[in-house]
Write a protein that holds these residues in place. Sequence first.
Motif, PDB file in Angstrom:
ATOM      1  N   THR A  46       0.763  -1.083   0.195  1.00 32.29           N
ATOM      2  CA  THR A  46       0.054  -0.037  -0.165  1.00 32.29           C
ATOM      3  C   THR A  46       0.374   1.577   0.099  1.00 32.29           C
TER       4      THR A  46
ATOM      5  N   PRO B  65      -1.762   9.600   1.806  1.00 29.76           N
ATOM      6  CA  PRO B  65      -2.997  10.243   1.733  1.00 29.76           C
ATOM      7  C   PRO B  65      -3.237  11.925   1.212  1.00 29.76           C
ATOM      8  N   LYS B  66      -1.793  12.606   2.077  1.00 33.93           N
ATOM      9  CA  LYS B  66      -2.203  13.830   2.085  1.00 33.93           C
ATOM     10  C   LYS B  66      -1.254  14.226   0.987  1.00 33.93           C
TER      11      LYS B  66
ATOM     12  N   ASP C  64       1.431   4.727   0.987  1.00 33.53           N
ATOM     13  CA  ASP C  64       0.471   5.202   2.056  1.00 33.53           C
ATOM     14  C   ASP C  64       1.009   7.006   2.379  1.00 33.53           C
TER      15      ASP C  64
ATOM     16  N   ARG D 110      -2.110  12.613  -2.170  1.00 37.81           N
ATOM     17  CA  ARG D 110      -3.318  11.801  -3.267  1.00 37.81           C
ATOM     18  C   ARG D 110      -2.157  11.229  -3.456  1.00 37.81           C
ATOM     19  N   ASN D 111      -1.183   9.916  -2.636  1.00 33.99           N
ATOM     20  CA  ASN D 111      -0.010   9.088  -2.807  1.00 33.99           C
ATOM     21  C   ASN D 111       0.817   9.058  -4.022  1.00 33.99           C
TER      22      ASN D 111
ATOM     23  N   ALA E 266      -3.183   4.393  -0.068  1.00 35.53           N
ATOM     24  CA  ALA E 266      -4.414   3.462   1.117  1.00 35.53           C
ATOM     25  C   ALA E 266      -5.409   5.138   0.751  1.00 35.53           C
ATOM     26  N   GLU E 267      -6.417   5.058   1.598  1.00 34.23           N
ATOM     27  CA  GLU E 267      -7.665   5.924   1.265  1.00 34.23           C
ATOM     28  C   GLU E 267      -8.415   6.768  -0.107  1.00 34.23           C
ATOM     29  N   GLY E 268      -8.090   5.174  -0.506  1.00 29.35           N
ATOM     30  CA  GLY E 268      -9.590   5.691  -1.335  1.00 29.35           C
ATOM     31  C   GLY E 268      -9.142   5.922  -2.954  1.00 29.35           C
ATOM     32  N   THR E 269      -7.921   6.407  -3.066  1.00 33.38           N
ATOM     33  CA  THR E 269      -6.331   7.141  -4.233  1.00 33.38           C
ATOM     34  C   THR E 269      -5.629   6.077  -4.102  1.00 33.38           C
TER      35      THR E 269
END
Length: 256
Positions: free
Chosen positions: A19, A23-24, A21, A26-27, A58-61
């Motif tokens: 993964t 997310p802030k 990681d 957008r990977n 991570a987190e949907g992106t």
Amino acid sequence: MNDTSQVRSERFGSSLLITIDRPKARNAVNAAVAEGLAAALETLEADPSLRAGVLTGAEGTFSAGMDLKAALTGESPEVPGRGFGGLTEAETTKPLIAAVEGWAMGGGFELALSCDLIVAAEDAKFGLPEVTRGLVAAGGGVLRLPKRIPYHLAMELLLTGEPISGERAGRLGIANRVVPASETTAVALQLAEQLAANAPLALAAVKRIVRAADGVPETEAFSAQRRETAALMASADVREGMTAFAERRTPLWRGE
């Protein structure tokens, strides 16, 4: 579970879930992500009990591609010998599946194209917007996409930079499975376990033959295939596969 600051890896049965990681961001792929992905892939390759990998974000992106801010400071998102993200030029022997939710843009799309199979969320977005930034999709997009889908459709994506949905990616043949966003990782892991049930030497041979046959005359491709099949026929796994078939049981692969 093995973690770096930017990449997480976790074992599920005989599969490794990798993964990205950040997310802030957008990977997006910076040097740390590239190095983390390369390390995770090395773990996958080195562990004989791991048979397949799943790559996600991570987190949907999935990934927004190259981290332009990091690149402007001189960071490289490439790993020597492995290409962008430590993956796009790597010659992996084990099946790798991309589980794509949200955005797979630019280098993110190229990471997915570097995998052997793609599971996409219905509302995922795939795009190669490099031309809108004065660049080209040099992490494999320009080279690979026209081999995966019809020329004119590939050129539409490459020349306009406009993204397409996961649903359209499935219709075009870019994605193997198109599922609700909440199911992408689970479906990818199920698919990985299905692949992992097959003979590991045969899976690796298929990947090598496909690479060797790319763009070469058919006679050369058959020569490469004969070398691979000769090695397979001498393996214990081939004998096990035949014996298991005759005895009507599940094979016990040893990778030998």
